[in-house]
Enzyme design. Structure first.
Site, short mmCIF file in Angstrom:
data_model
loop_
_atom_site.label_atom_id
_atom_site.label_comp_id
_atom_site.label_asym_id
_atom_site.label_seq_id
_atom_site.Cartn_x
_atom_site.Cartn_y
_atom_site.Cartn_z
N CYS A 186 0.83 -1.23 0.00
CA CYS A 186 0.00 0.00 0.00
C CYS A 186 0.85 1.26 0.00
O CYS A 186 0.34 2.36 -0.20
CB CYS A 186 -0.93 0.02 1.22
SG CYS A 186 -2.12 -1.33 1.23
N HIS B 128 -2.62 7.19 4.54
CA HIS B 128 -3.14 6.01 3.85
C HIS B 128 -4.52 5.68 4.42
O HIS B 128 -4.72 5.68 5.63
CB HIS B 128 -2.18 4.84 4.04
CG HIS B 128 -2.69 3.55 3.48
ND1 HIS B 128 -3.24 3.47 2.22
CD2 HIS B 128 -2.74 2.31 4.01
CE1 HIS B 128 -3.60 2.21 2.00
NE2 HIS B 128 -3.32 1.50 3.07
N ASN C 4 -9.89 0.29 1.73
CA ASN C 4 -8.45 0.43 1.51
C ASN C 4 -8.15 0.02 0.07
O ASN C 4 -8.23 -1.15 -0.27
CB ASN C 4 -7.72 -0.47 2.52
CG ASN C 4 -6.22 -0.45 2.36
OD1 ASN C 4 -5.69 0.08 1.38
ND2 ASN C 4 -5.53 -1.04 3.32
C1 COA Z 1 -8.71 -6.04 10.99
C2 COA Z 1 -9.19 -5.12 12.12
C3 COA Z 1 -10.25 -4.20 11.63
C4 COA Z 1 -9.76 -6.00 13.22
O1 COA Z 1 -10.22 -5.16 14.26
P1 COA Z 1 -9.94 -5.56 15.77
O2 COA Z 1 -10.63 -4.57 16.60
O3 COA Z 1 -8.45 -5.70 15.91
O4 COA Z 1 -10.65 -6.94 15.87
P2 COA Z 1 -10.01 -8.33 16.28
O5 COA Z 1 -9.03 -8.79 15.25
O6 COA Z 1 -9.52 -8.18 17.70
O7 COA Z 1 -11.27 -9.25 16.23
C5 COA Z 1 -12.31 -9.10 17.16
C6 COA Z 1 -13.36 -10.13 16.85
O8 COA Z 1 -14.04 -9.78 15.64
C7 COA Z 1 -14.06 -10.88 14.76
N1 COA Z 1 -14.04 -10.39 13.38
C8 COA Z 1 -12.98 -10.20 12.56
N2 COA Z 1 -13.41 -9.71 11.39
C9 COA Z 1 -14.75 -9.59 11.48
C10 COA Z 1 -15.73 -9.14 10.59
N3 COA Z 1 -15.46 -8.71 9.36
N4 COA Z 1 -17.01 -9.14 11.02
C11 COA Z 1 -17.34 -9.56 12.24
N5 COA Z 1 -16.44 -10.00 13.13
C12 COA Z 1 -15.15 -10.01 12.74
C13 COA Z 1 -12.83 -11.67 15.10
O9 COA Z 1 -12.98 -13.01 14.69
C14 COA Z 1 -12.79 -11.54 16.60
O10 COA Z 1 -13.70 -12.45 17.15
P3 COA Z 1 -13.30 -13.26 18.49
O11 COA Z 1 -13.10 -12.19 19.53
O12 COA Z 1 -14.50 -14.12 18.70
O13 COA Z 1 -12.06 -13.99 18.15
C15 COA Z 1 -7.98 -4.30 12.70
O14 COA Z 1 -7.10 -5.15 13.37
C16 COA Z 1 -7.25 -3.57 11.64
O15 COA Z 1 -7.75 -2.64 11.02
N6 COA Z 1 -5.95 -3.91 11.39
C17 COA Z 1 -5.17 -3.28 10.35
C18 COA Z 1 -5.49 -3.92 9.03
C19 COA Z 1 -5.03 -3.09 7.86
O16 COA Z 1 -5.21 -1.92 7.82
N7 COA Z 1 -4.41 -3.77 6.88
C20 COA Z 1 -3.95 -3.16 5.69
C21 COA Z 1 -2.79 -2.28 5.92
S1 COA Z 1 -2.22 -1.56 4.46
#
Ligand code: COA
Length: 332
Positions: A120, A253, A283
């Site tokens: 990205c 970003h 994204n």
């Molecule tokens: C991916 C992201 C949104 C997840 O948010 P989070 O608050 O960290 O959530 P978690 O990973 O702790 O997951 C929490 C729960 O939601 C669940 N979950 C994950 N994706 C889900 C979705 N799309 N819908 C519903 N539930 C979801 C998980 O399974 C987890 O469940 P559990 O507690 O039963 O295990 C966040 O970590 C993020 O934005 N990371 C950066 C990713 C990114 O920007 N990547 C590209 C960079 S260029």
């Protein structure tokens, strides 16, 4: 790598264009494919919808109209371009490069044309590279494209990645100008964190799992993103003798509203100076920053004289910032 732009020729952005696919995919539509909900996606990411390319659309199809718009705004033709860099992780194909394909369509017969892969952050890397070639006198007019069709490499059964990404492309023209545009760049990479966001099986390394989808450790990427967005911006501002208070427009970003909010708060940039469109596009990887630039221009927020700070981050893991004094009047 960090440096200011005070030694070479003066370079700025003189044209800007973007394109997203027509198809809008809402959070509700995604909840038909995976176990998710509009509430969860909005609360955790700020994303409400994204654009998804049609089956017959390749990256060059999205990038071409963006290039045409950028060239028109700069008042030049494709044949005037002598450098064309496409930042992407989803080129039309491994080779020929999408850069070469676009150069051919645009009639840029004298251009060096290639693709650049930095996740990205690709657009920031490509901007810095093109800047260097113009400032050093090697290139006269460059077209820098950032774009991805990430929907092609997503696992449409994996809710943890599917909801985050969208498709889109943007392009900018860089020219040697009388007034300094670019002021400095900071770019970096941490290959040690590479497996937190990767596409195993997409190259010459053989994996037992033949699938070719994006795999991500969301929490680690979140921590990395919030850290580097702040660090990179602070380091670049310091080396350019500017403070956060000088920044008129901050273009981070567009990965997640929570990441943007976190970085903005830590940096101390007022929210009215921050460009956010991740709610509409998700994204878009290398398309993210040029799409946000184009949005700011369309809203009349991008004006000559403004200090513009852009920071990208992504797979690699990579990050990169550019600081520039905007020099071009953007037609509304
Ligand atoms: C991916 C992201 C949104 C997840 O948010 P989070 O608050 O960290 O959530 P978690 O990973 O702790 O997951 C929490 C729960 O939601 C669940 N979950 C994950 N994706 C889900 C979705 N799309 N819908 C519903 N539930 C979801 C998980 O399974 C987890 O469940 P559990 O507690 O039963 O295990 C966040 O970590 C993020 O934005 N990371 C950066 C990713 C990114 O920007 N990547 C590209 C960079 S260029």
């Amino acid at each position: 790598m960090i440096g200011t732009a005070h030694e070479g020729l003066r370079v700025s952005i003189t044209g800007l264009g973007c394109r997203v696919p027509d198809r809008v995919v809402s959070n509700d539509e995604l909840s038909q494919y995976v176990d998710t909900s509009d509430e969860w996606i909005v609360a955790r990411t700020g994303i409400r919808e994204r654009r998804i390319a049609a089956r017959e659309e390749a990256l060059s199809d999205l990038a071409l109209p963006a290039c045409h718009a950028a060239l028109a705004q700069a008042g030049i033709d494709g044949k005037d371009i002598d450098l064309l860099i496409v930042a992407t992780v989803t080129p039309d194909m491994a080779f020929p490069s999408t850069g070469a394909i676009l150069a051919d369509i645009l009639g840029a017969a004298d251009a060096a044309a290639y693709d650049l892969s930095a996740g990205c952050t690709g657009f920031m890397y490509a901007l810095a590279q093109a800047y260097g070639m113009l400032a050093g006198g090697l290139s006269k007019r460059a077209l820098v494209v950032g774009g991805d069709i990430l929907s092609r490499i997503l696992d449409w059964t994996d809710r943890s990645t599917l909801v985050l990404f969208g498709d889109g492309a943007g392009a900018v023209v860089l020219e040697v100008v009388p007034e300094q545009g670019f002021l400095g760049f900071e770019l970096g990479a941490d290959g040690g964190g590479g497996q937190n966001l990767w596409l195993p099986g997409s190259g010459s390394r053989v994996f037992d799992d033949p699938e070719r989808y994006v795999k991500m450790n969301g929490r680690e990427v979140f921590k990395f993103a919030t850290r580097v967005l702040v660090q990179s911006a602070e380091q670049l501002l310091a080396v350019c003798n500017h403070s956060v208070a000088d920044v008129d427009l901050y273009i981070p970003h567009q990965a997640n509203v929570r990441i943007i909010d976190h970085a903005t708060r830590k940096l101390g940039i007022p929210s009215e100076r921050v460009v956010v469109n991740v709610d509409r596009y998700g994204n878009t990887s290398s398309g993210s920053i040029p799409l946000a630039l184009a949005d700011a221009a369309a809203d009349g927020r991008l004006r000559p004289g403004q200090l513009v700070l852009m920071t990208g981050m992504g797979a690699g893991l990579t990050w990169g910032s550019a600081l520039m004094r905007w020099t071009k009047e953007m037609a509304a």
